[in-house]
Design a protein around this motif. Structure first.
Motif, PDB file in Angstrom:
ATOM      1  N   TYR A 128      -6.946   4.501  -6.784  1.00 32.29           N
ATOM      2  CA  TYR A 128      -5.730   4.650  -5.994  1.00 32.29           C
ATOM      3  C   TYR A 128      -5.227   6.093  -6.043  1.00 32.29           C
ATOM      4  CZ  TYR A 128      -1.082   4.291  -4.118  1.00 32.29           C
ATOM      5  OH  TYR A 128       0.041   4.498  -3.357  1.00 32.29           O
ATOM      6  N   LEU A 129      -5.255   6.677  -7.233  1.00 32.01           N
ATOM      7  CA  LEU A 129      -4.744   8.039  -7.378  1.00 32.01           C
ATOM      8  C   LEU A 129      -5.638   9.042  -6.657  1.00 32.01           C
ATOM      9  CD1 LEU A 129      -2.937  10.245  -8.585  1.00 32.01           C
ATOM     10  CD2 LEU A 129      -4.319  10.131 -10.667  1.00 32.01           C
ATOM     11  N   ALA A 130      -6.925   9.050  -6.965  1.00 34.66           N
ATOM     12  CA  ALA A 130      -7.821  10.080  -6.449  1.00 34.66           C
ATOM     13  C   ALA A 130      -8.147   9.877  -4.974  1.00 34.66           C
ATOM     14  CB  ALA A 130      -9.111  10.107  -7.269  1.00 34.66           C
ATOM     15  N   ASP A 131      -8.560   8.661  -4.622  1.00 35.43           N
ATOM     16  CA  ASP A 131      -9.061   8.412  -3.267  1.00 35.43           C
ATOM     17  C   ASP A 131      -7.956   8.085  -2.272  1.00 35.43           C
ATOM     18  OD1 ASP A 131     -11.809   8.652  -4.068  1.00 35.43           O
ATOM     19  OD2 ASP A 131     -11.625   6.688  -5.000  1.00 35.43           O
ATOM     20  N   ILE A 132      -7.086   7.170  -2.641  1.00 29.62           N
ATOM     21  CA  ILE A 132      -6.106   6.650  -1.682  1.00 29.62           C
ATOM     22  C   ILE A 132      -4.903   7.580  -1.566  1.00 29.62           C
ATOM     23  CG2 ILE A 132      -4.713   4.676  -1.021  1.00 29.62           C
ATOM     24  CD1 ILE A 132      -7.871   4.319  -1.063  1.00 29.62           C
ATOM     25  N   LEU A 133      -4.243   7.846  -2.678  1.00 33.73           N
ATOM     26  CA  LEU A 133      -3.067   8.715  -2.629  1.00 33.73           C
ATOM     27  C   LEU A 133      -3.458  10.123  -2.198  1.00 33.73           C
ATOM     28  CD1 LEU A 133      -0.038   8.769  -3.081  1.00 33.73           C
ATOM     29  CD2 LEU A 133      -0.465   9.388  -5.476  1.00 33.73           C
ATOM     30  N   GLY A 134      -4.585  10.605  -2.714  1.00 32.01           N
ATOM     31  CA  GLY A 134      -5.040  11.931  -2.325  1.00 32.01           C
ATOM     32  C   GLY A 134      -5.278  12.045  -0.836  1.00 32.01           C
ATOM     33  N   ALA A 135      -5.997  11.064  -0.264  1.00 32.21           N
ATOM     34  CA  ALA A 135      -6.286  11.097   1.173  1.00 32.21           C
ATOM     35  C   ALA A 135      -5.019  10.943   2.002  1.00 32.21           C
ATOM     36  CB  ALA A 135      -7.294  10.006   1.519  1.00 32.21           C
ATOM     37  N   LYS A 136      -4.126  10.057   1.579  1.00 31.44           N
ATOM     38  CA  LYS A 136      -2.887   9.858   2.326  1.00 31.44           C
ATOM     39  C   LYS A 136      -2.048  11.131   2.344  1.00 31.44           C
ATOM     40  CE  LYS A 136      -2.118   4.898   2.357  1.00 31.44           C
ATOM     41  NZ  LYS A 136      -1.991   4.900   3.830  1.00 31.44           N
ATOM     42  N   ASN A 137      -2.020  11.833   1.231  1.00 28.09           N
ATOM     43  CA  ASN A 137      -1.268  13.093   1.185  1.00 28.09           C
ATOM     44  C   ASN A 137      -1.874  14.148   2.109  1.00 28.09           C
ATOM     45  OD1 ASN A 137       0.619  12.118  -0.621  1.00 28.09           O
ATOM     46  ND2 ASN A 137      -0.444  12.905  -2.423  1.00 28.09           N
ATOM     47  N   ALA A 138      -3.172  13.962   2.433  1.00 28.86           N
ATOM     48  CA  ALA A 138      -3.844  14.880   3.359  1.00 28.86           C
ATOM     49  C   ALA A 138      -3.754  14.390   4.802  1.00 28.86           C
ATOM     50  CB  ALA A 138      -5.305  15.041   2.952  1.00 28.86           C
ATOM     51  N   GLY A 139      -3.073  13.253   5.016  1.00 30.42           N
ATOM     52  CA  GLY A 139      -2.880  12.744   6.361  1.00 30.42           C
ATOM     53  C   GLY A 139      -3.959  11.805   6.864  1.00 30.42           C
ATOM     54  N   TRP A 140      -4.793  11.293   5.961  1.00 30.81           N
ATOM     55  CA  TRP A 140      -5.880  10.398   6.341  1.00 30.81           C
ATOM     56  C   TRP A 140      -5.465   8.941   6.227  1.00 30.81           C
ATOM     57  CZ3 TRP A 140     -11.307  12.030   4.218  1.00 30.81           C
ATOM     58  CH2 TRP A 140     -11.495  13.414   4.368  1.00 30.81           C
ATOM     59  N   ASP A 141      -6.143   8.074   6.959  1.00 36.43           N
ATOM     60  CA  ASP A 141      -6.088   6.636   6.713  1.00 36.43           C
ATOM     61  C   ASP A 141      -7.041   6.298   5.578  1.00 36.43           C
ATOM     62  OD1 ASP A 141      -4.166   5.791   8.583  1.00 36.43           O
ATOM     63  OD2 ASP A 141      -5.650   5.826  10.206  1.00 36.43           O
ATOM     64  N   THR A 142      -6.788   5.153   4.931  1.00 34.75           N
ATOM     65  CA  THR A 142      -7.552   4.821   3.728  1.00 34.75           C
ATOM     66  C   THR A 142      -7.869   3.333   3.658  1.00 34.75           C
ATOM     67  OG1 THR A 142      -5.515   4.493   2.452  1.00 34.75           O
ATOM     68  CG2 THR A 142      -6.505   6.692   2.387  1.00 34.75           C
ATOM     69  N   VAL A 143      -8.901   3.021   2.871  1.00 36.69           N
ATOM     70  CA  VAL A 143      -9.224   1.644   2.487  1.00 36.69           C
ATOM     71  C   VAL A 143      -9.469   1.654   0.981  1.00 36.69           C
ATOM     72  CG1 VAL A 143     -10.815  -0.285   2.705  1.00 36.69           C
ATOM     73  CG2 VAL A 143     -10.265   1.101   4.712  1.00 36.69           C
ATOM     74  N   HIS A 144      -8.731   0.805   0.274  1.00 35.65           N
ATOM     75  CA  HIS A 144      -8.847   0.737  -1.175  1.00 35.65           C
ATOM     76  C   HIS A 144      -9.820  -0.375  -1.538  1.00 35.65           C
ATOM     77  CE1 HIS A 144      -6.510   0.765  -5.262  1.00 35.65           C
ATOM     78  NE2 HIS A 144      -7.734   1.238  -5.378  1.00 35.65           N
ATOM     79  N   PHE A 145     -10.928  -0.016  -2.179  1.00 35.79           N
ATOM     80  CA  PHE A 145     -11.947  -0.976  -2.607  1.00 35.79           C
ATOM     81  C   PHE A 145     -11.595  -1.480  -4.000  1.00 35.79           C
ATOM     82  CE2 PHE A 145     -16.336  -1.565  -4.516  1.00 35.79           C
ATOM     83  CZ  PHE A 145     -16.531  -2.810  -3.946  1.00 35.79           C
ATOM     84  N   GLN A 146     -11.307  -2.783  -4.105  1.00 35.22           N
ATOM     85  CA  GLN A 146     -10.900  -3.384  -5.375  1.00 35.22           C
ATOM     86  C   GLN A 146     -11.752  -4.627  -5.651  1.00 35.22           C
ATOM     87  OE1 GLN A 146      -6.562  -3.826  -4.570  1.00 35.22           O
ATOM     88  NE2 GLN A 146      -6.310  -2.373  -6.234  1.00 35.22           N
ATOM     89  N   PRO A 147     -12.974  -4.435  -6.131  1.00 40.38           N
ATOM     90  CA  PRO A 147     -13.885  -5.573  -6.309  1.00 40.38           C
ATOM     91  C   PRO A 147     -13.438  -6.591  -7.345  1.00 40.38           C
ATOM     92  CG  PRO A 147     -14.798  -3.583  -7.279  1.00 40.38           C
ATOM     93  CD  PRO A 147     -13.602  -3.153  -6.490  1.00 40.38           C
ATOM     94  N   SER A 148     -12.584  -6.179  -8.281  1.00 39.68           N
ATOM     95  CA  SER A 148     -12.122  -7.115  -9.305  1.00 39.68           C
ATOM     96  C   SER A 148     -10.982  -7.997  -8.828  1.00 39.68           C
ATOM     97  CB  SER A 148     -11.707  -6.361 -10.560  1.00 39.68           C
ATOM     98  OG  SER A 148     -10.636  -5.478 -10.284  1.00 39.68           O
ATOM     99  N   GLY A 149     -10.476  -7.739  -7.631  1.00 42.05           N
ATOM    100  CA  GLY A 149      -9.381  -8.543  -7.085  1.00 42.05           C
ATOM    101  C   GLY A 149      -8.252  -7.669  -6.589  1.00 42.05           C
ATOM    102  N   ILE A 150      -7.592  -8.125  -5.534  1.00 45.51           N
ATOM    103  CA  ILE A 150      -6.521  -7.351  -4.908  1.00 45.51           C
ATOM    104  C   ILE A 150      -5.256  -7.401  -5.752  1.00 45.51           C
ATOM    105  CG2 ILE A 150      -5.065  -7.163  -2.860  1.00 45.51           C
ATOM    106  CD1 ILE A 150      -7.965  -6.459  -2.348  1.00 45.51           C
ATOM    107  N   ASP A 151      -4.688  -6.227  -6.044  1.00 43.32           N
ATOM    108  CA  ASP A 151      -3.392  -6.209  -6.717  1.00 43.32           C
ATOM    109  C   ASP A 151      -2.281  -6.356  -5.672  1.00 43.32           C
ATOM    110  OD1 ASP A 151      -2.647  -3.710  -5.583  1.00 43.32           O
ATOM    111  OD2 ASP A 151      -3.670  -2.632  -7.180  1.00 43.32           O
TER     112      ASP A 151
END
Length: 237
Positions: A195-218
């Motif tokens: 979430y920190l590196a991929d999702i929040l980082g990309a969102k701060n750069a103005g990108w859309d994102t998909v969070h991959f959570q194989p252990s289950g959705i929080d």
């Protein structure tokens, strides 16, 4: 009813590698078993199960601290084995820790296990999108992982922290990725497990994102689409 989010006008899809496409946990377990045997760690007391679990937990924590710029990558390479064993009441010196880490980095990139559905998903997406890797790993190591696991050919660009001189979640690596791929933020989608590196980082750069959570959705951080299986991407793209 399952929510379907459609990402229109996307041309470039950027994937994190470790824990997202390349099965870090399974590949690390194989590598750590070889280290456990080669360095006779069983004679020091810990079972392999305890060694593996402690190392995995600590390694995740250290990488989170790296993303938060609390520690350096060199700290991880020098001390992660020492710290993992110390938590099991086994003390080794820095030189032994470095030797184990060098062996780990020699073994790990040659492992071949992928996340379930990886090749099926990449095969379907490459017909419609330009695919890229955006990783906090190092170029030489990540290239070996891609090559040995048979998925290197799907990607047009492999962008790593050493190539970009920036590390996720810093905006710099995302801007570098846009320049390298000749893309725009509105055309780009980031998919990753952190979430920190991929999702929040990309969102701060103005990108859309998909969070991959194989252990289950929080239930937190509802500002991004979340999936538990890679093939679920095909419902949205």
């Amino acid at each position: 009813m399952r929510l379907i989010v459609l990402f229109k006008h996307k041309k470039h899809i950027f994937f994190d590698l470790d824990h997202t496409l390349w099965d870090f946990e399974s590949n690390a377990e194989e590598s750590l078993k070889e280290i456990y045997d080669d360095f006779s760690i069983s004679k020091l007391g810990p079972s392999f199960g305890n060694f593996y679990q402690n190392f995995s937990k600590l390694n995740r924590l250290l990488w989170t601290q790296l993303e938060q710029e609390i520690i350096t990558h060199e700290t991880i390479r020098m001390f992660r084995f020492q710290k993992a064993l110390s938590s099991l009441n086994v003390e080794i010196d820095k030189e032994q820790s470095i030797a184990m880490n060098l062996k780990f980095l020699d073994l790990l990139p040659n492992k071949t296990k992928l996340i379930d559905g990886c090749q099926e998903t990449l095969e379907a997406l490459q017909a419609k999108y330009q695919l890229h890797i955006l990783s906090n790993g190092y170029a030489e190591v990540q290239a070996k992982k891609l090559e040995h696991s048979g998925i290197k050919g799907y990607f047009q660009h492999i962008i790593t922290n050493d190539i970009a001189a920036s590390r996720k979640p810093n905006v710099g690596i995302f801007n570098y990725a846009l320049e390298k791929s000749n893309s725009q933020a509105s055309q780009s989608l980031m998919i990753g497990d952190s979430y920190l590196a991929d999702i929040l980082g990309a969102k701060n750069a103005g990108w859309d994102t998909v969070h991959f959570q194989p252990s289950g959705i929080d239930t937190e951080n509802q500002s991004t689409l979340k999936i538990t299986k890679l093939v679920q991407l095909l419902d949205h793209l």
